[in-house]
Design a protein around this motif. Structure first.
Motif, mmCIF file in Angstrom:
data_model
loop_
_atom_site.group_PDB
_atom_site.id
_atom_site.type_symbol
_atom_site.label_atom_id
_atom_site.label_comp_id
_atom_site.label_asym_id
_atom_site.label_seq_id
_atom_site.Cartn_x
_atom_site.Cartn_y
_atom_site.Cartn_z
ATOM 1 N N GLY A 130 0.850 -1.192 0.000
ATOM 2 C CA GLY A 130 0.000 0.000 0.000
ATOM 3 C C GLY A 130 0.883 1.238 0.000
ATOM 4 O O GLY A 130 1.972 1.235 -0.587
ATOM 5 N N GLY B 265 4.229 0.363 1.779
ATOM 6 C CA GLY B 265 4.953 -0.666 1.028
ATOM 7 C C GLY B 265 5.622 -0.089 -0.212
ATOM 8 O O GLY B 265 6.771 -0.412 -0.533
ATOM 9 N N ILE C 93 -2.782 -8.394 -0.624
ATOM 10 C CA ILE C 93 -3.946 -9.211 -0.277
ATOM 11 C C ILE C 93 -4.237 -10.301 -1.331
ATOM 12 O O ILE C 93 -4.598 -11.420 -0.987
ATOM 13 C CB ILE C 93 -5.167 -8.312 0.004
ATOM 14 C CG1 ILE C 93 -6.276 -9.098 0.659
ATOM 15 C CG2 ILE C 93 -5.651 -7.558 -1.225
ATOM 16 C CD1 ILE C 93 -7.135 -8.260 1.576
ATOM 17 N N THR D 163 -2.492 -4.376 7.757
ATOM 18 C CA THR D 163 -3.684 -3.882 8.458
ATOM 19 C C THR D 163 -3.729 -4.488 9.865
ATOM 20 O O THR D 163 -3.131 -5.546 10.110
ATOM 21 C CB THR D 163 -4.981 -4.305 7.731
ATOM 22 O OG1 THR D 163 -5.136 -5.724 7.880
ATOM 23 C CG2 THR D 163 -4.950 -3.962 6.245
ATOM 24 N N THR E 155 -4.510 -8.210 9.911
ATOM 25 C CA THR E 155 -3.683 -9.206 9.225
ATOM 26 C C THR E 155 -2.229 -9.269 9.722
ATOM 27 O O THR E 155 -1.514 -10.221 9.416
ATOM 28 C CB THR E 155 -3.655 -8.925 7.702
ATOM 29 O OG1 THR E 155 -3.220 -7.573 7.499
ATOM 30 C CG2 THR E 155 -5.035 -9.088 7.091
ATOM 31 N N ASN F 53 0.752 -12.466 9.513
ATOM 32 C CA ASN F 53 1.905 -12.237 8.626
ATOM 33 C C ASN F 53 3.225 -12.344 9.387
ATOM 34 O O ASN F 53 4.184 -12.970 8.924
ATOM 35 C CB ASN F 53 1.822 -10.840 7.996
ATOM 36 C CG ASN F 53 0.689 -10.733 6.988
ATOM 37 O OD1 ASN F 53 0.258 -11.735 6.426
ATOM 38 N ND2 ASN F 53 0.204 -9.524 6.773
ATOM 39 N N ALA G 116 8.051 -0.844 15.683
ATOM 40 C CA ALA G 116 7.933 0.563 16.120
ATOM 41 C C ALA G 116 6.573 1.064 15.675
ATOM 42 O O ALA G 116 6.141 0.802 14.549
ATOM 43 C CB ALA G 116 9.031 1.417 15.497
ATOM 44 N N LYS H 251 -6.903 5.888 7.442
ATOM 45 C CA LYS H 251 -6.272 5.171 8.563
ATOM 46 C C LYS H 251 -7.320 4.301 9.252
ATOM 47 O O LYS H 251 -8.388 4.769 9.626
ATOM 48 C CB LYS H 251 -5.643 6.167 9.544
ATOM 49 C CG LYS H 251 -4.880 5.465 10.650
ATOM 50 C CD LYS H 251 -3.944 6.400 11.370
ATOM 51 C CE LYS H 251 -3.276 5.714 12.555
ATOM 52 N NZ LYS H 251 -2.498 4.517 12.217
HETATM 53 N N1 LIG Z 1 5.045 2.478 12.155
HETATM 54 C C1 LIG Z 1 5.011 3.487 11.282
HETATM 55 O O1 LIG Z 1 5.938 4.333 11.224
HETATM 56 C C2 LIG Z 1 3.856 3.596 10.333
HETATM 57 C C3 LIG Z 1 3.838 4.570 9.331
HETATM 58 C C4 LIG Z 1 2.779 4.601 8.443
HETATM 59 C C5 LIG Z 1 1.772 3.667 8.546
HETATM 60 N N2 LIG Z 1 1.809 2.747 9.541
HETATM 61 C C6 LIG Z 1 0.825 1.689 9.661
HETATM 62 O O2 LIG Z 1 1.143 0.724 8.662
HETATM 63 C C7 LIG Z 1 -0.038 0.096 8.182
HETATM 64 C C8 LIG Z 1 -0.129 0.257 6.663
HETATM 65 O O3 LIG Z 1 -0.196 1.636 6.335
HETATM 66 P P1 LIG Z 1 -0.426 2.103 4.821
HETATM 67 O O4 LIG Z 1 -0.571 3.579 4.914
HETATM 68 O O5 LIG Z 1 0.600 1.518 3.913
HETATM 69 O O6 LIG Z 1 -1.852 1.435 4.523
HETATM 70 P P2 LIG Z 1 -2.466 1.017 3.114
HETATM 71 O O7 LIG Z 1 -3.918 0.787 3.369
HETATM 72 O O8 LIG Z 1 -2.080 2.018 2.078
HETATM 73 O O9 LIG Z 1 -1.737 -0.369 2.769
HETATM 74 C C9 LIG Z 1 -2.029 -1.588 3.408
HETATM 75 C C10 LIG Z 1 -1.823 -2.676 2.380
HETATM 76 O O10 LIG Z 1 -1.888 -3.956 3.023
HETATM 77 C C11 LIG Z 1 -2.542 -4.838 2.113
HETATM 78 N N3 LIG Z 1 -3.020 -6.039 2.801
HETATM 79 C C12 LIG Z 1 -4.198 -6.248 3.446
HETATM 80 N N4 LIG Z 1 -4.243 -7.500 3.938
HETATM 81 C C13 LIG Z 1 -3.068 -8.093 3.619
HETATM 82 C C14 LIG Z 1 -2.511 -9.372 3.846
HETATM 83 N N5 LIG Z 1 -3.167 -10.325 4.523
HETATM 84 N N6 LIG Z 1 -1.271 -9.632 3.385
HETATM 85 C C15 LIG Z 1 -0.570 -8.698 2.703
HETATM 86 N N7 LIG Z 1 -1.064 -7.468 2.439
HETATM 87 C C16 LIG Z 1 -2.288 -7.165 2.900
HETATM 88 C C17 LIG Z 1 -3.647 -3.972 1.514
HETATM 89 O O11 LIG Z 1 -4.171 -4.561 0.336
HETATM 90 C C18 LIG Z 1 -2.892 -2.676 1.278
HETATM 91 O O12 LIG Z 1 -2.266 -2.659 0.008
HETATM 92 C C19 LIG Z 1 -1.176 0.750 8.991
HETATM 93 O O13 LIG Z 1 -1.437 -0.029 10.121
HETATM 94 C C20 LIG Z 1 -0.598 2.089 9.405
HETATM 95 O O14 LIG Z 1 -1.202 2.598 10.583
HETATM 96 C C21 LIG Z 1 2.829 2.702 10.431
#
Ligand SMILES: NC(=O)c1ccc[n+]([C@@H]2O[C@H](COP(=O)([O-])OP(=O)(O)OC[C@H]3O[C@@H](n4cnc5c(N)ncnc54)[C@H](O)[C@@H]3O)[C@@H](O)[C@H]2O)c1
Length: 252
Positions: free
Chosen positions: A9, A12, A32, A54, A57, A61, A100, A140
């Protein structure tokens, strides 16, 4: 490093770009539609995986990576009720896990300032009301943010007047996460206000207010790149190690 990205996402995709810029190989991308590929055969030879998916999930993972002996860096928020369970599994399997709630250097400096400020307020005996506010984009999926929870825990550790946090998330889709039980607010509750608007990558504010003054710690993330870079640096740090690590270990 030969890497795997789990969750393709917003994070990633940023991570992929930074991995390539820093000369790493991106050998596997799981999202996904191909989540069944997170197995021994596909993980063979991967040095480290980076997991940003998410709340629903993440645990599975991360469990799969540890099971298949692949060190894993995770930033997914909203699943930490199972962190202890995963930590124990990782120790038992002699695996490697880096977690983190926020990979930004600035936020990790804020965590330290926040703990220190709470200690100083406690020692001074000053009569401040304290609240946390976090603002994120509307996609979010969890509230409050993992970062806001870490800030709240830092305050509760030092400020004897606060015993637990409660979340106010007025415009949030509550079906997407487990809501905290509602109860009458008391002075022992530390309020975290969650706001979801626009495309904001993340604002966190800790506010102390008295009749006479206001003291604010505030951090604003300008772009996701800083978060993705922190996660890649964590992956470089974790590669070849065993154990459970956090940003405190990395910053030391
Ligand atoms: N720790 C940090 O610094 C930080 C920073 C940004 C975001 N986040 C967190 O990271 C997570 C993702 O954020 P994002 O902005 O990329 O969200 P996003 O919604 O853009 O991406 C999430 C991706 O995960 C995929 N996904 C769902 N189920 C899955 C599975 N079983 N296996 C593999 N992929 C799967 C979705 O299809 C999507 O592409 C959220 O929980 C967000 O709060 C953390």
């Amino acid at each position: 490093m030969k890497t795997a990205i789990i969750g393709y996402g917003k994070m990633g995709r940023e991570i992929e770009q930074i991995l390539r810029e820093r000369g790493h190989e991106v050998a596997l991308i799981i999202d996904i539609d191909n989540r069944a590929d997170l197995d021994a055969a596909h993980l063979e030879g991967i040095d480290v995986a980076l997991e940003f998916t998410t709340p629903a999930t993440a645990y599975e993972n991360l469990h799969s990576c540890i099971e298949h002996k692949v060190p894993v860096v995770s930033g997914t928020t909203g699943w930490l009720d199972r962190f202890e369970e995963l930590k124990n599994y990782c120790i038992e399997q002699q695996g490697a896990l880096f977690y983190a709630s926020n990979y930004s250097l600035g936020v990790n400096l804020l965590f330290r300032l926040n703990r220190r400020l709470a200690e100083l307020v406690e020692r001074s005996g000053a009569n401040y009301r304290v609240e946390i506010e976090e603002v994120h984009h509307t996609q979010k999926k969890d509230a409050p943010s993992g970062t806001a929870i870490t800030l709240a825990e830092g305050i509760i550790e030092s400020l004897s007047s606060k015993k637990q946090w409660v979340n106010f998330a007025p415009i949030f889709d509550v079906s997407a996460y487990d809501e905290k039980p509602r109860h009458e607010l008391t002075d022992e509750d530390l309020i975290i206000r969650s706001v979801r608007e626009g495309a904001t990558p993340g604002i966190h504010e800790v506010r102390y207010e008295s009749e006479d003054d206001e003291l604010i710690l505030r951090h604003t993330i300008k772009n996701r790149r800083t978060l993705a870079l922190g996660a890649v640096i964590a992956a470089e740090f974790l590669c070849g190690k065993q154990g459970i690590y956090s940003m405190d270990d990395l910053l030391q």
